[in-house]
Write an enzyme that holds these catalytic residues in place. Structure first.
Site, PDB file in Angstrom:
ATOM      1  N   ASP A 228      35.018  53.984   7.404  1.00 22.00           N
ATOM      2  CA  ASP A 228      34.037  53.521   6.425  1.00 22.00           C
ATOM      3  C   ASP A 228      34.469  53.891   5.003  1.00 22.00           C
ATOM      4  O   ASP A 228      34.954  55.004   4.765  1.00 22.00           O
ATOM      5  CB  ASP A 228      32.711  54.227   6.752  1.00 22.00           C
ATOM      6  CG  ASP A 228      31.557  53.761   5.914  1.00 22.00           C
ATOM      7  OD1 ASP A 228      31.179  52.601   6.046  1.00 22.00           O
ATOM      8  OD2 ASP A 228      31.021  54.572   5.124  1.00 22.00           O
ATOM      9  N   GLU A 289      37.625  49.685   6.264  1.00 23.05           N
ATOM     10  CA  GLU A 289      36.745  48.871   5.412  1.00 23.05           C
ATOM     11  C   GLU A 289      37.350  48.871   4.013  1.00 23.05           C
ATOM     12  O   GLU A 289      37.483  49.923   3.391  1.00 23.05           O
ATOM     13  CB  GLU A 289      35.345  49.473   5.340  1.00 23.05           C
ATOM     14  CG  GLU A 289      34.434  48.617   4.478  1.00 23.05           C
ATOM     15  CD  GLU A 289      33.131  49.292   4.074  1.00 23.05           C
ATOM     16  OE1 GLU A 289      32.145  48.573   3.871  1.00 23.05           O
ATOM     17  OE2 GLU A 289      33.098  50.530   3.930  1.00 23.05           O
TER      18      GLU A 289
END
Ligand code: GLC
Length: 571
Positions: A228, A289
């Protein structure tokens, strides 16, 4: 002729065509399963609720593994299911090594991994490296004094005289990124919500503690991680103010350049270290990401030969063109083929942070055809593909219409300009029964999409021409066709403004043509494949959004309906 310049990929020019040689993906072994994998994102809260509390859970996912196997996915990425105060619905983690009771237990997780393995589906966890919850014991200790052993595990700084924050850095979720803490008489930095303090990646002990977390899950049998927010792991060590650009954002804040808080080169060094940790587990994969806007920034995240980083940083350019333009998709496709050093791209159109592609690309008239076109763009290039639950059904954006219904704090803070991400997170539509088969609760955590009676797994499984069956057929085709998976690649009819066409050629000679009409009008195209060094002038339909498989089309005069998609073998 498409003028591709060779960017180190060894492009081969054949009688007017420019072929990008078989990708490194073609060398794929089982440990490189991810190179052209279909990875399916599950937001556990919204997938399937096995205990009737209105919130999805791990056992719900296990119960639907047969569906995922039939769809043909190779791996599932689970967004965070760890203990969390749920301020950011799991992206605020208070314990990295356990399961939040609302999603189940560790035994449930182990069963999910084991059952998925039986079906040849790998599990990928989400790993939040940028920040923890403010309820994480690390942060509680860190904020207790300036001298405790974890004092430096987060990004702390003195304020400016007069009780002002250290600088002008802004949170992505609105307003100052600094929060004052009276115990330390200092500010801590939070890129996201106040309840998500940023970890300090310059602290070696913290880093080692995180690598232990990585080993903990790898030892449990996960195949890797989706990382993330990796592009915001580091901030400028001198804490300089960021440049202010014209305009205001949805939160009413100035727009800042983020030159000191995004994409700092130190992140690459940490990703190299992480890769060394996961490389001890053969077949593991790191997905990232990364909303980076240029191929060179994306390339950086793959690392270099001696210092690899991620296998699959997400390519946010192709799937987020956000309007149907043959020229733009072509350019992005060519960039992914030629500017990523032969690494596998990871394409994505949908995820839990963006409006669903159904709405971003749909024109309100041809949405079904357009959704098939999007599926074709996602699944026919030689790239790994990231899907999001419900994308295969054509689930729509279900944006809240009243502020009091909003669950996502971004939407609460930004209303009405920013309505948050609830719209793309509504429950999976399994059937036309109560709660769309997602739950048996009187109220589900987010409302069920109003179209669930017709748009659901059960109904679409029965309709041969449904979007779901189109996805299934495409994924199967991709598995069965070496040409489609990783043959040589070439753009054809490069100047066509309406129809994007490309070829894949396998070593065994099979050539597959993909054509998508990005316009609302009928278009007739003519392919001169002999000039491309390809024998054959007819196409045996493998799949199309507008005709039955098996039909043969003459390729010298070939008509595509509005938004029609075609995949055929050249014969
Ligand atoms: C990532 C997640 C998003 C989350 C944010 C903060 O962007 O995808 O859902 O809110 O990180 O953790």
């Amino acid at each position: 002729m498409q003028k591709l310049l060779a960017f180190g990929l060894g492009l081969v020019f054949v009688a007017g065509a420019c072929w990008a040689a078989e990708s490194k993906a073609a060398e794929g072994t089982d440990t490189q399963w991810w190179k052209n994998a279909v990875i399916y994102e599950i937001y556990p809260r919204s997938f399937a609720d096995s205990n009737g509390d209105g919130i999805g859970d791990l056992n719900g996912i296990t119960q639907h593994l047969d569906y995922l196997q039939e769809l043909g996915v190779n791996a599932i990425w689970l967004t965070p299911f760890y203990p969390s105060p749920q301020v950011d619905f799991g992206y605020d983690i208070s314990d990295y090594r356990a399961i939040d009771p609302q999603y189940g237990s560790m035994a449930d997780f182990d069963r999910l991994v084991a059952e998925a393995k039986k079906r040849n589906i790998r599990i990928l966890n989400d790993l939040v490296l940028n920040h923890t919850s403010d309820k994480h014991p690390w942060f509680i200790e860190s904020k207790s004094s300036r001298t405790n052993p974890k004092a430096n595990w987060y990004v702390w700084h003195d304020g400016k005289p007069g009780g002002q924050p250290p600088n002008n850095w802004l949170s992505l979720f609105g307003h100052s990124a600094w929060q004052f803490d009276p115990a330390r008489n200092q500010y801590y930095y939070h890129k996201f919500y106040v309840q998500q303090p940023d970890l300090n990646w310059r602290d070696p002990q913290m880093k080692n503690a995180m690598w232990d977390v990585v080993r903990f899950w790898m030892d449990k049998g996960v195949a890797g991680f989706r990382l993330d927010a990796i592009t915001s792991m580091f901030e400028d060590a001198q804490f300089r103010d960021e440049k202010i650009l014209p305009g205001k954002n949805a939160f009413g804040d100035p727009i800042v350049a983020h030159e000191y808080t995004d994409n700092l080169p130190e992140e690459n060094v940490v990703l190299q270290e992480l890769r060394q940790v996961t490389d001890k587990y053969p077949g593991s994969v790191l997905i990232g990401e990364a909303y980076v806007q240029t191929s060179s920034d994306l390339l950086r995240l793959y690392g270099t030969a001696g210092k690899p980083e991620l296998q699959l940083p997400m390519d946010a350019q192709f799937g987020f063109v956000n309007h149907l333009s043959a020229d733009k998709f072509r350019a992005k496709l060519v960039a992914a083929e030629t500017e990523l050093g032969g690494n596998s791209p990871l394409f994505v159109f949908d995820n839990h942070d963006n409006n669903r592609s159904w709405n971003r690309y749909g024109d309100g008239v041809h949405n079904e055809e357009i959704a098939k076109l999007v599926a074709t763009l996602l699944l026919t290039p030689r790239a790994a593909a990231l899907m999001y639950y419900g994308e295969e059904l054509g689930m729509k954006e279900n944006t809240p219409t009243r502020k009091e219904d909003v669950k996502d704090p971004i939407g609460i803070r930004g209303w009405p300009k920013e309505k948050g991400r609830d719209g793309e997170r509504t429950p999976m539509q399994w059937n036309g029964d109560t709660d769309a088969g997602f739950s048996t609760a009187r109220k589900t955590w987010l409302p069920i999409g109003p179209d669930y009676r017709t748009r659901n797994v059960s109904a679409e499984s029965r309709r041969p021409d449904s979007l779901l069956n189109y996805y299934k057929a495409l994924i199967k085709l991709r598995k069965d066709s070496a040409a489609l998976r990783d043959g040589e690649f070439a753009i054809v009819n490069a100047n066509d403004k309406n129809v994007l066409s490309f070829l894949h050629k396998a070593k065994d000679g099979q050539t597959v043509l993909v054509a998508v009409n990005c316009s609302p009008a009928i278009h007739t195209v003519a392919y001169d494949l002999a000039a491309q060094g390809v024998k054959g002038s007819t196409g045996k339909t493998l799949l199309s959004s507008f005709s039955k498989a098996g039909q043969v089309k003459g390729l010298s005069k070939f008509t595509l309906p509005p938004y029609g998609s075609y995949v055929g073998e050249v014969q």
